[in-house]
Design an enzyme around this catalytic site. Structure first.
Site, short mmCIF file in Angstrom:
data_model
loop_
_atom_site.label_atom_id
_atom_site.label_comp_id
_atom_site.label_asym_id
_atom_site.label_seq_id
_atom_site.Cartn_x
_atom_site.Cartn_y
_atom_site.Cartn_z
N GLU A 19 0.84 -1.19 0.00
CA GLU A 19 0.00 0.00 0.00
C GLU A 19 0.87 1.25 0.00
OE1 GLU A 19 -3.42 -0.78 2.82
OE2 GLU A 19 -3.71 1.34 2.42
N ARG A 70 -8.24 2.15 13.40
CA ARG A 70 -9.05 0.96 13.12
C ARG A 70 -8.98 -0.03 14.30
NH1 ARG A 70 -11.95 -1.74 8.75
NH2 ARG A 70 -11.85 0.18 7.56
N PHE A 86 -5.76 -4.35 8.89
CA PHE A 86 -5.39 -2.95 9.08
C PHE A 86 -5.53 -2.51 10.54
CE2 PHE A 86 -5.50 1.63 7.95
CZ PHE A 86 -4.58 1.65 6.93
N ALA A 123 -8.67 -1.95 2.34
CA ALA A 123 -9.88 -1.89 3.16
C ALA A 123 -10.96 -2.83 2.61
CB ALA A 123 -10.40 -0.47 3.28
N GLU A 165 -10.51 -8.89 3.77
CA GLU A 165 -9.85 -8.95 5.07
C GLU A 165 -10.59 -9.75 6.16
OE1 GLU A 165 -9.70 -4.60 4.72
OE2 GLU A 165 -7.79 -4.76 5.75
N1 MTE Z 1 -5.81 -12.13 -1.41
C1 MTE Z 1 -4.71 -12.47 -2.10
N2 MTE Z 1 -4.70 -13.63 -2.77
N3 MTE Z 1 -3.60 -11.67 -2.13
C2 MTE Z 1 -3.55 -10.49 -1.43
O1 MTE Z 1 -2.54 -9.78 -1.47
N4 MTE Z 1 -4.76 -8.93 0.06
C3 MTE Z 1 -5.82 -8.79 1.07
C4 MTE Z 1 -7.15 -9.33 0.53
N5 MTE Z 1 -6.97 -10.63 -0.06
C5 MTE Z 1 -4.71 -10.09 -0.67
C6 MTE Z 1 -5.84 -10.96 -0.72
C7 MTE Z 1 -6.03 -7.41 1.52
S1 MTE Z 1 -5.01 -6.79 2.70
C8 MTE Z 1 -7.06 -6.64 1.05
S2 MTE Z 1 -7.35 -5.08 1.66
C9 MTE Z 1 -7.95 -7.11 -0.02
O2 MTE Z 1 -7.62 -8.43 -0.46
C10 MTE Z 1 -7.87 -6.14 -1.19
O3 MTE Z 1 -8.64 -6.53 -2.26
P1 MTE Z 1 -10.22 -6.29 -2.34
O4 MTE Z 1 -10.50 -4.94 -1.77
O5 MTE Z 1 -10.51 -6.37 -3.78
O6 MTE Z 1 -10.85 -7.39 -1.54
MO1 MOS Z 2 -5.48 -4.35 2.99
S1 MOS Z 2 -4.41 -4.26 4.75
O1 MOS Z 2 -6.45 -2.95 3.47
O2 MOS Z 2 -4.32 -3.70 1.93
#
Ligand code: MTE
Ligand code: MOS
Length: 670
Positions: free
Chosen positions: A132, A210, A244, A415, A617
């Site tokens: 991020e 958060r 987060f 998020a 998440e």
């Molecule tokens: N899933 C995979 N396979 N790889 C990732 O890096 N990141 C997570 C989650 N799932 C992640 C993941 C995080 S921290 C977030 S915030 C969300 O995916 C972001 O994607 P979305 O908002 O489309 O769910």
């Molecule tokens: Mo996910 S920690 O909000 O990138």
């Protein structure tokens, strides 16, 4: 050839000699608290009368918790490539969740305006929050070197350097006092929670906010005081990580609930349920969070009922008690824990997104949106939305690389709101196009809009049917634009950072997990024997992707709390910087007995994309059930030794940590 060059570059970098003077350093949270070393000011949230209610509570207990951080361990490490263009422009390929931030940082580092820098990201090999804010460093170095040399430059660090250099999940300590009644219902809670932020703020303010907002998890806290310290230490700046900051707050309350149950001799699940938020339709209320947001969509009672029955919780509790009574070395533990997670960026400003959709004259569609793909399946979900709106099969729709020159001013894909925001933005663009197509058809064929339908790659025009591509060529010939932008902003939300009040979240996502573990009380080793999960995604956009997110999230959460240990030596050097010393879960850690189900027939009550819910998440926090199950097993040792309290268990619950907890039960009984 290329790899030989990269090796040479690495060897050359090692030849550099850095001279520095060693100064006294603050390395951990307790030392930072003692020195009042903070990277941003302390925040306090107070609701009700915590002091008075504490004094009046029939029971009280105090405790502390230590909670480790977590390395993201994305399979693809940080990487960026910069390609100089005309008139000083720069094109950067970056493995980033936040192309717009990389664009701004690269522009700043080169003294350029934003319109001279383009950032693209096709996909990341995982981000998990670690990409991020962190990718800018690598992109800026590549861009500066590309400017200096006039050549394309790729910047890639190896695993050890990546783990040493980049921020991780914040570790926390917490001290608390809780007052409760005979049923274990919390009457007052006072919590000090402090995180290790490292040497600069990075995302620590929103991460810790958060934590405050999720300290309730699924529980109503009528009288509460949360003091949140953001500690400055001479270690790497910590950053976003799936959840987060929310998970850290939730582990605190889950530990408190277990301690209440042990003190009263009640089943922890009963204490959990006694504290659940009300459903809002009862007179008793109990449904406003400590930051002032009403919980309007609470389904925890319903899904807990379902999982309690399907996992056979009560019978297994009895069987485990019987097993533990006759098993001197191996003890079993069980925990059924809930998840309630707020969806939207706390900072209202980020809850907006854009998309750009083109229809080409061969009937194919190209979608661009501001979100990034990191394995969570966002590109697939957005393509599904556009295909649905235009009545096309999926193979006609392609999602192009995320590109700051196509959709500007994007928020990080974070998020969990990627599909909520970009799905809606892409839908808006697709609907605009569909309406143009329908308007053309109505005029050209003298039809009512009701008689024009886009379905299965065809256009139904009253009694006539045309192939989509033939129809689109007609529309083009009539000189009507086949391209549109789309925009979305989340409604209803507001947040006041100063007072920590508002409605920061559009809605909540829920889930429940029941974990059973076996603990070897001689070695401290633990094994997850069984897990049953029921998770809420509203109306699923894509069940296969959602189940994948739930399984992966759960195991990543369990890994954080059981085996992934970050260890710094006395000089502040991270010594666990490779998979040899830092243990992430593998396929073999997945339990032999596992069921993962989506909650059925409970669409999102808010108007999200097709009534779905975010899934990225929240499932990570289902992993908390594993820690609580281990604590339950340790608790059986405590109970057998005549203790009426649960000994502290430091997370991650590595064998060392588990053994220390068990030893403390035995020591106290003497
Ligand atoms: N899933 C995979 N396979 N790889 C990732 O890096 N990141 C997570 C989650 N799932 C992640 C993941 C995080 S921290 C977030 S915030 C969300 O995916 C972001 O994607 P979305 O908002 O489309 O769910
Ligand atoms: Mo996910 S920690 O909000 O990138």
């Amino acid at each position: 050839m290329l790899s030989a060059d990269a090796e040479a570059a690495r060897r050359a970098a090692k030849l550099a000699k850095v001279e520095y003077e060693e100064l006294p350093a603050i390395l951990d949270i307790r030392s930072a608290l003692a020195a009042q070393s903070f990277v941003i000011p302390t925040q306090t949230l107070r609701r009700g009368s915590p002091t008075e209610a504490m004094a009046e509570a029939p029971h009280r207990l105090k405790g502390s918790l230590e909670l480790g951080g977590q390395e993201h361990f994305y399979l693809e490490g940080h990487i960026a490539a910069a390609v100089p263009g005309e008139d000083g422009a720069m094109l950067v390929y970056s493995s980033t969740q936040h192309p717009t931030e990389v664009q701004h940082k690269v522009a700043e580092s080169l003294g350029l305006h934003a319109n001279a820098v383009t950032v693209q990201c096709r996909r990341m090999g995982g981000g998990f929050g670690g990409k991020e804010s962190q990718p800018a460093l690598f992109a800026c170095v590549a861009a500066i070197l590309a400017t200096k040399t006039g050549k394309a430059v790729k910047m890639r660090v190896d695993r050890d350097a990546d783990m040493i250099m980049t921020g991780k999940r914040h570790d926390y300590v917490s001290d608390y006092e809780v007052g409760f009644d005979d049923h274990g219902r919390i009457q007052s809670l006072r919590v000090m929670i402090a995180s290790r932020c490292g040497y600069s703020a990075d995302l620590s303010a929103p991460v810790n906010d958060r934590t405050i907002c999720h300290l309730d998890n699924g529980y109503y806290l009528e009288n509460v005081e949360i003091v949140s310290h953001r500690c400055k230490t001479h270690t790497v700046s910590n950053t976003a990580f799936r959840g987060f900051g929310g998970p850290q707050g939730m582990v605190v309350i889950e530990n408190i609930v277990d301690e209440i149950a042990a003190t009263l001799g009640l089943d922890p699940l009963d204490v959990r349920r006694a504290n659940y938020y009300g459903t809002g339709n009862e007179n008793e209320g109990r449904n406003v969070t400590h930051y002032g947001q009403p919980v309007e969509d609470n389904i925890l009672d319903a899904i807990t009922d379902q999982l309690e029955a399907s996992s056979d919780y009560r019978a297994r509790r009895k069987a485990i008690d019987a097993f533990n009574a006759q098993s001197p070395v191996v003890k079993r533990g069980l925990a059924l824990t809930p998840v309630k997670f707020g969806i939207s960026f706390n900072a209202t400003i980020y809850n907006q997104a854009g998309a750009l959709v083109h229809i080409y004259t061969d009937g194919t569609v190209l979608v661009n949106h501001g979100g990034t793909e990191m394995g969570q399946g966002l590109y697939t979900k957005v393509a599904q939305v556009v295909a649905t709106e235009l009545g096309l099969p999926m193979d006609r729709v392609r999602v192009s690389t995320t590109d700051t020159s196509k959709v500007p001013n994007t928020s990080a894909t974070a998020a969990s709101s990627g599909s909520d925001l970009n799905g809606k933005a892409a839908q808006a663009a697709a609907v605009t196009l569909r309406e143009r197509l329908v308007a053309y058809a109505c005029e050209r064929y003298q039809l009512d809009a009701r008689d024009v339908r886009l379905e299965n790659g065809k256009v139904l025009l009253g009694t006539e049917t045309k192939e989509f591509e033939a129809f689109v060529r007609e529309v083009y010939a009539a000189r009507i634009s086949l391209s549109s932008t789309g925009y979305y902003r989340t409604p209803k939300i507001h947040w006041d950072r100063a007072t920590l009040t508002g409605r920061p979240f559009f809605y909540f996502s829920y889930g429940v997990a029941c974990s059973e573990v076996a603990v070897d009380t001689l070695s401290g080793e633990t094994r997850l024997v069984q897990v049953d999960i029921l998770h809420d995604v509203g109306t699923s956009l894509n069940p296969a992707l959602d189940i994948g997110q739930i399984e992966g999230g759960f195991l990543q959460g369990a890994g954080w709390l059981t085996s992934e240990e970050l260890w710094w030596n006395g000089r502040g050097e991270l010594k666990t910087h490779a998979p040899s010393t830092y243990k992430i879960p593998t396929a073999r850690d997945w339990p032999l007995k596992a069921t993962v189900k989506l909650v059925e027939n409970m669409p999102n009550r808010e108007d999200t994309i097709y009534r779905s819910k975010a899934v990225g998440e929240p499932p990570l926090m289902l992993g908390i059930s594993v820690l609580q199950a281990i604590r339950d097993a340790v608790g059986s040792v405590a109970k057998a030794n005549g203790m009426k309290t649960l000994p502290p268990l430091v997370a991650p619950a590595t064998p060392e940590s588990v053994l220390r907890a068990i030893e403390s039960c035995k020591a106290k009984s003497k």
